[in-house]
Design a protein around this motif. Structure first.
Motif, PDB file in Angstrom:
ATOM      1  N   ASN A 239       0.834  -1.221   0.000  1.00 20.86           N
ATOM      2  CA  ASN A 239       0.000   0.000   0.000  1.00 20.86           C
ATOM      3  C   ASN A 239       0.858   1.257   0.000  1.00 20.86           C
ATOM      4  O   ASN A 239       0.483   2.280  -0.564  1.00 20.86           O
ATOM      5  N   ILE A 240       1.994   1.176   0.667  1.00 21.65           N
ATOM      6  CA  ILE A 240       2.827   2.383   0.803  1.00 21.65           C
ATOM      7  C   ILE A 240       3.354   2.806  -0.562  1.00 21.65           C
ATOM      8  O   ILE A 240       3.251   3.974  -0.948  1.00 21.65           O
ATOM      9  N   ILE A 241       3.916   1.867  -1.306  1.00 23.17           N
ATOM     10  CA  ILE A 241       4.559   2.261  -2.564  1.00 23.17           C
ATOM     11  C   ILE A 241       3.508   2.650  -3.613  1.00 23.17           C
ATOM     12  O   ILE A 241       3.736   3.544  -4.434  1.00 23.17           O
ATOM     13  N   GLU A 242       2.324   2.027  -3.543  1.00 25.52           N
ATOM     14  CA  GLU A 242       1.268   2.416  -4.494  1.00 25.52           C
ATOM     15  C   GLU A 242       0.753   3.825  -4.161  1.00 25.52           C
ATOM     16  O   GLU A 242       0.459   4.615  -5.056  1.00 25.52           O
ATOM     17  N   PHE A 243       0.686   4.124  -2.874  1.00 24.77           N
ATOM     18  CA  PHE A 243       0.282   5.466  -2.442  1.00 24.77           C
ATOM     19  C   PHE A 243       1.289   6.491  -2.956  1.00 24.77           C
ATOM     20  O   PHE A 243       0.929   7.532  -3.529  1.00 24.77           O
ATOM     21  N   ALA A 244       2.581   6.184  -2.770  1.00 21.35           N
ATOM     22  CA  ALA A 244       3.628   7.122  -3.197  1.00 21.35           C
ATOM     23  C   ALA A 244       3.591   7.301  -4.713  1.00 21.35           C
ATOM     24  O   ALA A 244       3.737   8.418  -5.224  1.00 21.35           O
TER      25      ALA A 244
END
Ligand code: ADP
Length: 543
Positions: free
Chosen positions: A14-19
């Protein structure tokens, strides 16, 4: 009655997709092993991380299979952080500063199936590969052209061609969804005594830790910061920065293998870095370089110092000479690692600098989520009066429950983990480490903090580095002895250094002797190895 809110699992992907979505063009800069500066951005990191996930799928790696890395801080390592954990495998970061036998032991204990390595470590990989039967694939983190024909490593692929061949499949790739308690990464403690022990983080613990680090009284960086993580991605996930930075959309600058003062300074200035984090030994090199060359910092605002106690002289040098705020942090591998962070409270804002400084020199207050207490040797809780010192115990959602493949129970009856540190807690909640329990000096029934003795020595202009150790004494059990590395061209005498303690601490705490040494042994995480010094001087006789 249960609440009626969604329970989306907290997953690293989720973190890298958010970024990628909200900070897609924010830069990720790396000084590469090749020596050049490489530039990419979060959207591309996410794209290549998806290709890593597809490449691992193509090898048929099962969920929770371990993928090891032996790599510096850089964008390829960053992509593996997401590709490996995001796809449900476990990223096992191996510390290249360990002894090769210890590395092989760790790889076998973890049963790593894939080992990804920076080209710096090719000779090391050649040496340990025959001892690592579980590893089926090696990935050299480079272009195919950089891999020598006679590389001598079995089943090796070059990272760039490996992910390029999966880039098409990665278009439209959707990260798997699974239980947030699934293991995400693995890091072994440096094992100064006995074999290293594995700390197995989960997606949930990692995300909660990153969210807690984002609070403004914690690491608290944001989308206007440029951050250079000096702390290595091969140990405790670089204090969680590879997760925190994309979560807040900060620009990242990875220093690669060059951690000397000059290289770090050039990146600070060249990339307009505003925040950094590292252990005192690295900052010592930077301060030395800036001092010797009359340099200033033009964009740096704040740095977090932890891993070992920040000497007061270091906090002063950053503030007075360079206008940089130092925040002290404390934690350990078993805590992901953040436990406390040092910032002031409203009531300190009107106080004079010396009062503020004494607060900032403590290791800080617990970050929300971490419970702390100090206890005596019988496990009885001690008062939070800033005077009583005892064994520091912690619990919380990003703190270890059990070591990897070590079924032994390690928590007390209230679920607290024994940190091995001795500390005080004051009524405002500030914790101060007195010592590592094995380094504390026991003199005639009283305890002397080796950190206090070292901090005073470090303020002496002729001292480059100081370590205080307790050596066996016929009358007092142990007495403190100060081991000193002199600054180049300085010629301090033993008498002069001992006199420097006058009026600063009680007479009985002043070291009995000063031993000048060429270097102080550092461990795999850049900390002074006082056990080695105690061994070196075990035959020392007090006059
Ligand atoms: P290792 O892997 O070397 O066992 P960690 O990286 O887990 O060690 O380090 C944990 C230990 O480092 C802590 O238990 C503490 O003794 C020391 N430490 C960390 N931060 C600080 C600090 N700010 N001040 C003093 N000691 C610290």
């Amino acid at each position: 009655m249960l609440g009626l809110m969604q329970s989306q699992p907290l997953l690293i992907s989720n973190i890298i997709e958010f970024a990628a979505l909200y900070h897609g063009d924010t830069e990720v800069v790396s000084r590469r092993v090749e020596g050049d500066i490489h530039r990419t951005h979060y959207a591309d990191v996410a794209k290549r991380a998806r290709a890593v996930a597809c490449a691992l799928d193509a090898w048929g790696l099962a969920q929770s299979a371990r993928v090891a890395t032996l790599a510096w801080n850089g964008y390829r390592h960053f992509e593996l952080y997401y590709g490996v954990s995001g796809s449900g495998r476990v990223l096992h970061t191996v510390n290249p500063r360990l002894h090769p036998d210890q590395m092989a032991w760790i790889v076998n204990h973890a049963e790593d199936e894939v080992l990804c390595f920076d080209m710096t470590f090719l000779p090391l990989i050649k040496a340990i590969a025959p001892k690592c039967p579980t590893v089926k694939h090696y990935v050299a983190l480079c272009d195919a052209s950089a891999l020598p024909v006679d590389h001598g490593v079995p089943n090796v692929v070059a990272y760039e061609s490996w992910i390029a061949s999966h880039q098409a499949a990665a278009t439209g790739y959707r990260w798997p969804t699974f239980d947030e308690n699934l293991a995400s990464s693995l890091c072994y403690t440096s094992g100064t005594t006995g074999n290293p022990k594995g700390v197995l983080y989960s997606h949930r613990s990692t995300l909660l830790h990153a969210m807690a680090s984002a609070a403004s009284d914690s690491i608290g960086v944001n989308g206007r910061d440029t951050v250079l993580p000096v702390v290595p991605m091969f140990h405790v996930n670089a204090w969680g920065l590879p997760y925190l930075l994309p979560m807040v959309g900060a620009k990242v600058v990875f220093p690669g293998p060059a951690l000397d003062g000059k290289s770090i300074y050039e990146l600070f200035e060249g990339e307009r870095v505003t925040f950094s984090a590292g252990v005192p030994t690295v900052w010592q090199m930077l301060l030395g370089h800036m001092d010797a060359n009359g340099l200033k910092l033009s964009t740096m605002k704040r740095t977090t110092i932890g891993g070992s106690a920040c000497p007061p002289a270091m906090l002063d040098a950053f503030r007075d000479k360079y206008g940089v705020t130092v925040n002290h942090a404390w934690g350990m591998t078993e805590m992901s690692p953040l436990g406390t962070y040092g910032t002031l409270k409203v009531k300190h804002m009107e106080a004079d600098w010396l009062t503020q400084r004494s607060v900032l020199l403590k290791q800080g207050r617990a970050v929300f989520g971490v419970d702390m207490k100090i206890v005596d040797d019988a496990g009885i809780e001690l008062p939070r009066d800033g005077k009583a010192y005892g064994n520091l115990m912690v619990r919380g959602p990003w703190i270890i429950d059990q070591y990897f493949r070590e079924p032994a129970k390690i928590l007390d009856t209230e679920g607290y983990f024994h940190t091995g540190d001795v500390a005080t807690l004051d009524p405002d909640g500030y914790m101060q480490i007195t010592d590592r329990s094995k380094d504390v000096i026991k003199s005639g029934g009283e305890w002397i903090s080796s950190i206090d003795i070292e901090n005073i020595a470090m303020a002496h202009p002729a001292v480059l580095m100081a370590a205080c150790i307790g050596l066996p004494h016929p009358k007092w059990d142990e007495r403190p002895v100060l081991c000193v590395v002199k600054k180049p061209d300085a010629v301090p005498s033993k008498e002069e250094l001992l006199k420097f303690y006058e009026g600063k601490i009680a007479k009985w705490q002043v070291p009995d002797d000063v031993l000048f040494v060429d270097a102080i042994p550092l461990g795999a995480t850049g900390k002074m190895q006082k056990s080695k010094l105690r061994e070196q001087f075990k035959d020392y006789k007090f006059a």
